[in-house]
Design a protein around this motif. Structure first.
Motif, PDB file in Angstrom:
ATOM      1  N   GLY A 192      69.561  48.013  71.805  1.00  0.00           N
ATOM      2  CA  GLY A 192      70.352  48.411  72.969  1.00  0.00           C
ATOM      3  C   GLY A 192      69.465  48.783  74.144  1.00  0.00           C
ATOM      4  N   ALA A 193      69.875  48.383  75.355  1.00  0.00           N
ATOM      5  CA  ALA A 193      69.015  48.635  76.518  1.00  0.00           C
ATOM      6  C   ALA A 193      69.785  48.985  77.780  1.00  0.00           C
ATOM      7  CB  ALA A 193      68.157  47.402  76.785  1.00  0.00           C
ATOM      8  N   THR A 194      71.074  49.271  77.655  1.00  0.00           N
ATOM      9  CA  THR A 194      71.836  49.623  78.856  1.00  0.00           C
ATOM     10  C   THR A 194      71.457  51.045  79.258  1.00  0.00           C
ATOM     11  OG1 THR A 194      73.614  48.277  77.981  1.00  0.00           O
ATOM     12  CG2 THR A 194      74.150  49.670  79.836  1.00  0.00           C
ATOM     13  N   ASN A 195      70.720  51.170  80.362  1.00  0.00           N
ATOM     14  CA  ASN A 195      70.202  52.488  80.773  1.00  0.00           C
ATOM     15  C   ASN A 195      71.298  53.456  81.194  1.00  0.00           C
ATOM     16  OD1 ASN A 195      67.722  51.418  80.357  1.00  0.00           O
ATOM     17  ND2 ASN A 195      66.998  51.609  82.444  1.00  0.00           N
ATOM     18  N   VAL A 196      71.040  54.720  80.944  1.00  0.00           N
ATOM     19  CA  VAL A 196      71.911  55.789  81.432  1.00  0.00           C
ATOM     20  C   VAL A 196      71.506  56.115  82.876  1.00  0.00           C
ATOM     21  CG1 VAL A 196      72.642  58.182  81.042  1.00  0.00           C
ATOM     22  CG2 VAL A 196      72.079  56.719  79.092  1.00  0.00           C
TER      23      VAL A 196
ATOM     24  N   LEU B  64      72.390  42.567  74.403  1.00  0.00           N
ATOM     25  CA  LEU B  64      73.090  43.528  73.556  1.00  0.00           C
ATOM     26  C   LEU B  64      73.595  44.608  74.516  1.00  0.00           C
ATOM     27  CD1 LEU B  64      73.788  44.302  70.639  1.00  0.00           C
ATOM     28  CD2 LEU B  64      71.594  45.480  70.482  1.00  0.00           C
ATOM     29  N   PRO B  65      74.856  44.459  74.985  1.00  0.00           N
ATOM     30  CA  PRO B  65      75.326  45.304  76.094  1.00  0.00           C
ATOM     31  C   PRO B  65      75.757  46.694  75.649  1.00  0.00           C
ATOM     32  CG  PRO B  65      77.027  43.747  75.477  1.00  0.00           C
ATOM     33  CD  PRO B  65      75.881  43.518  74.527  1.00  0.00           C
ATOM     34  N   VAL B  66      74.848  47.415  75.013  1.00  0.00           N
ATOM     35  CA  VAL B  66      75.144  48.763  74.512  1.00  0.00           C
ATOM     36  C   VAL B  66      73.954  49.671  74.807  1.00  0.00           C
ATOM     37  CG1 VAL B  66      76.651  47.985  72.633  1.00  0.00           C
ATOM     38  CG2 VAL B  66      74.183  48.205  72.224  1.00  0.00           C
ATOM     39  N   PRO B  67      74.173  50.994  74.797  1.00  0.00           N
ATOM     40  CA  PRO B  67      73.040  51.910  74.961  1.00  0.00           C
ATOM     41  C   PRO B  67      72.096  51.832  73.758  1.00  0.00           C
ATOM     42  CG  PRO B  67      75.163  53.030  75.281  1.00  0.00           C
ATOM     43  CD  PRO B  67      75.453  51.698  74.679  1.00  0.00           C
ATOM     44  N   ALA B  68      70.847  52.244  73.962  1.00  0.00           N
ATOM     45  CA  ALA B  68      69.889  52.305  72.853  1.00  0.00           C
ATOM     46  C   ALA B  68      70.298  53.399  71.876  1.00  0.00           C
ATOM     47  CB  ALA B  68      68.488  52.579  73.388  1.00  0.00           C
TER      48      ALA B  68
ATOM     49  N   VAL C 216      59.921  55.317  77.716  1.00  0.00           N
ATOM     50  CA  VAL C 216      61.026  54.664  78.440  1.00  0.00           C
ATOM     51  C   VAL C 216      62.373  55.229  77.974  1.00  0.00           C
ATOM     52  CG1 VAL C 216      59.919  52.473  79.097  1.00  0.00           C
ATOM     53  CG2 VAL C 216      61.028  52.660  76.865  1.00  0.00           C
ATOM     54  N   LEU C 217      62.426  55.762  76.761  1.00  0.00           N
ATOM     55  CA  LEU C 217      63.690  56.343  76.285  1.00  0.00           C
ATOM     56  C   LEU C 217      64.013  57.646  77.020  1.00  0.00           C
ATOM     57  CD1 LEU C 217      63.243  55.560  72.489  1.00  0.00           C
ATOM     58  CD2 LEU C 217      64.964  54.549  74.000  1.00  0.00           C
ATOM     59  N   VAL C 218      62.969  58.334  77.493  1.00  0.00           N
ATOM     60  CA  VAL C 218      63.181  59.532  78.330  1.00  0.00           C
ATOM     61  C   VAL C 218      63.528  59.094  79.750  1.00  0.00           C
ATOM     62  CG1 VAL C 218      62.095  61.599  79.321  1.00  0.00           C
ATOM     63  CG2 VAL C 218      61.667  60.992  76.930  1.00  0.00           C
TER      64      VAL C 218
ATOM     65  N   ILE D 179      55.878  60.116  65.240  1.00  0.00           N
ATOM     66  CA  ILE D 179      54.669  59.778  66.007  1.00  0.00           C
ATOM     67  C   ILE D 179      54.929  58.701  67.050  1.00  0.00           C
ATOM     68  CG2 ILE D 179      53.003  60.471  64.232  1.00  0.00           C
ATOM     69  CD1 ILE D 179      52.830  57.453  63.528  1.00  0.00           C
ATOM     70  N   GLY D 180      56.160  58.161  67.092  1.00  0.00           N
ATOM     71  CA  GLY D 180      56.471  57.126  68.067  1.00  0.00           C
ATOM     72  C   GLY D 180      57.688  56.352  67.601  1.00  0.00           C
ATOM     73  N   ASP D 181      58.020  55.282  68.348  1.00  0.00           N
ATOM     74  CA  ASP D 181      59.210  54.529  67.968  1.00  0.00           C
ATOM     75  C   ASP D 181      58.946  53.031  67.903  1.00  0.00           C
ATOM     76  OD1 ASP D 181      60.889  53.013  70.387  1.00  0.00           O
ATOM     77  OD2 ASP D 181      59.483  54.512  71.117  1.00  0.00           O
ATOM     78  N   ILE D 182      59.752  52.377  67.083  1.00  0.00           N
ATOM     79  CA  ILE D 182      59.766  50.914  66.984  1.00  0.00           C
ATOM     80  C   ILE D 182      61.228  50.498  67.111  1.00  0.00           C
ATOM     81  CG2 ILE D 182      59.613  51.216  64.442  1.00  0.00           C
ATOM     82  CD1 ILE D 182      58.559  48.343  64.275  1.00  0.00           C
ATOM     83  N   LEU D 183      61.512  49.657  68.111  1.00  0.00           N
ATOM     84  CA  LEU D 183      62.891  49.232  68.416  1.00  0.00           C
ATOM     85  C   LEU D 183      63.806  50.441  68.640  1.00  0.00           C
ATOM     86  CD1 LEU D 183      63.390  46.326  65.801  1.00  0.00           C
ATOM     87  CD2 LEU D 183      62.338  46.214  68.059  1.00  0.00           C
ATOM     88  N   GLY D 184      63.257  51.528  69.198  1.00  0.00           N
ATOM     89  CA  GLY D 184      64.059  52.720  69.463  1.00  0.00           C
ATOM     90  C   GLY D 184      64.224  53.645  68.269  1.00  0.00           C
ATOM     91  N   HIS D 185      63.696  53.250  67.102  1.00  0.00           N
ATOM     92  CA  HIS D 185      63.798  54.081  65.892  1.00  0.00           C
ATOM     93  C   HIS D 185      62.503  54.890  65.748  1.00  0.00           C
ATOM     94  CE1 HIS D 185      67.352  51.842  64.417  1.00  0.00           C
ATOM     95  NE2 HIS D 185      66.761  50.800  64.960  1.00  0.00           N
TER      96      HIS D 185
END
Length: 262
Positions: free
Chosen positions: A87-91, A116-120, A162-164, A183-189
């Motif tokens: 998901g990549a629709t920014n807030v 993928l038209p949804v938020p992360a 980028v998630l912040v 320690i970090g994220d992969i695909l937002g996880h």
């Protein structure tokens, strides 16, 4: 073409059982910006050189992936179908368009992008479940599962993530994640040092391809530059989420050194 480091490439392939490793100079001292350019350019060339070309490619988003999109050779994969895997629709709107990566990949390859038209990340687990069951969203996630090649970057645990910047998390969330071993994220996880999910509650609200799906890919191409990502890069390899690496020399030396117990 930038000078590659075959010595480090061979060592990485052997050590981590990779299909391919591409190591470009850089990543030392304060040249993170320069090394990102070199790594992104090498990743673009690698994707353009896949032979025979793959008709369906999954991509993640973020600053590194936006740089890869910028460096893709024109007509790099004619008629390619690019699917966004998370998901990549920014807030919040950001100055750099880090979330339009799939469109840029597709445009450079005279192809089409499925978004993928949804938020992360959403506010409730029930929202994620409802969205994933929606036929439109389910079809995109299914396409992401089918893609034989997925190109992705990883995120350091940072207040500048980028998630912040995109409005999903705040600095307090990042600090809390650090306290529980993320320690970090992969695909937002968000993952821990072994590559396991670090924050199950947050993860239950995260949309997109799951990291373990990457293990079944013909090519799971991880693109990473800079020291900030060393720890998460090592976790990704430890968990077997990547079988192709495009990184800078300092990252390669870190990975090989850390495996020798240095």
């Amino acid at each position: 073409r930038s000078q590659r480091r075959p010595d480090l490439e061979t060592a990485l392939q052997k050590r981590f059982g990779l299909v391919e490793a591409i190591v470009v100079p850089g990543g030392y001292a304060d040249d993170d910006g320069m090394s990102l350019d070199g790594v992104a350019q090498a990743a673009g060339q690698y994707l353009a050189g896949i032979n025979p070309p793959v008709s369906l490619i999954g991509v993640s988003w973020g600053r590194t992936m936006a740089a890869v999109a910028h460096w893709l050779p024109p007509a790099w994969n004619d008629g390619v179908h690019v699917v966004l895997v998370n998901g990549a629709t920014n807030v919040r709107s950001t100055s750099q368009q880090t979330n339009v990566v799939a469109e840029r990949f597709a445009r450079a390859g005279n192809g089409v992008a499925t978004l993928l038209p949804v938020p992360a990340i959403v506010g409730k687990e029930s929202t994620r479940e409802a969205l994933e069951q929606d036929p439109v969203i389910a079809a995109v996630l299914d396409l992401a599962e089918q893609a034989p090649v997925v190109c992705f970057s990883i995120g350091a645990l940072s207040h500048h993530s980028v998630l912040v910047e995109s409005g999903y998390l705040d600095t307090a969330d990042i600090d809390a994640l650090g306290r529980i071993g993320a320690i970090g994220d992969i695909l937002g996880h968000f993952i821990d040092a072994d590559g396991a999910i670090a924050a199950p509650e947050l993860d239950s609200r995260t949309l997109g391809l799951r990291p373990e799906s990457l293990r079944g890919k013909e090519r799971a191409v991880c693109v990473s530059a800079g020291r900030a990502k060393h720890a998460v890069l090592r976790a990704v390899l430890k968990a077997g989420y990547a079988n192709v690496l495009v990184i800078d020399a300092a990252s390669a030396e870190y990975l090989i050194g850390s495996e020798h117990g240095r």
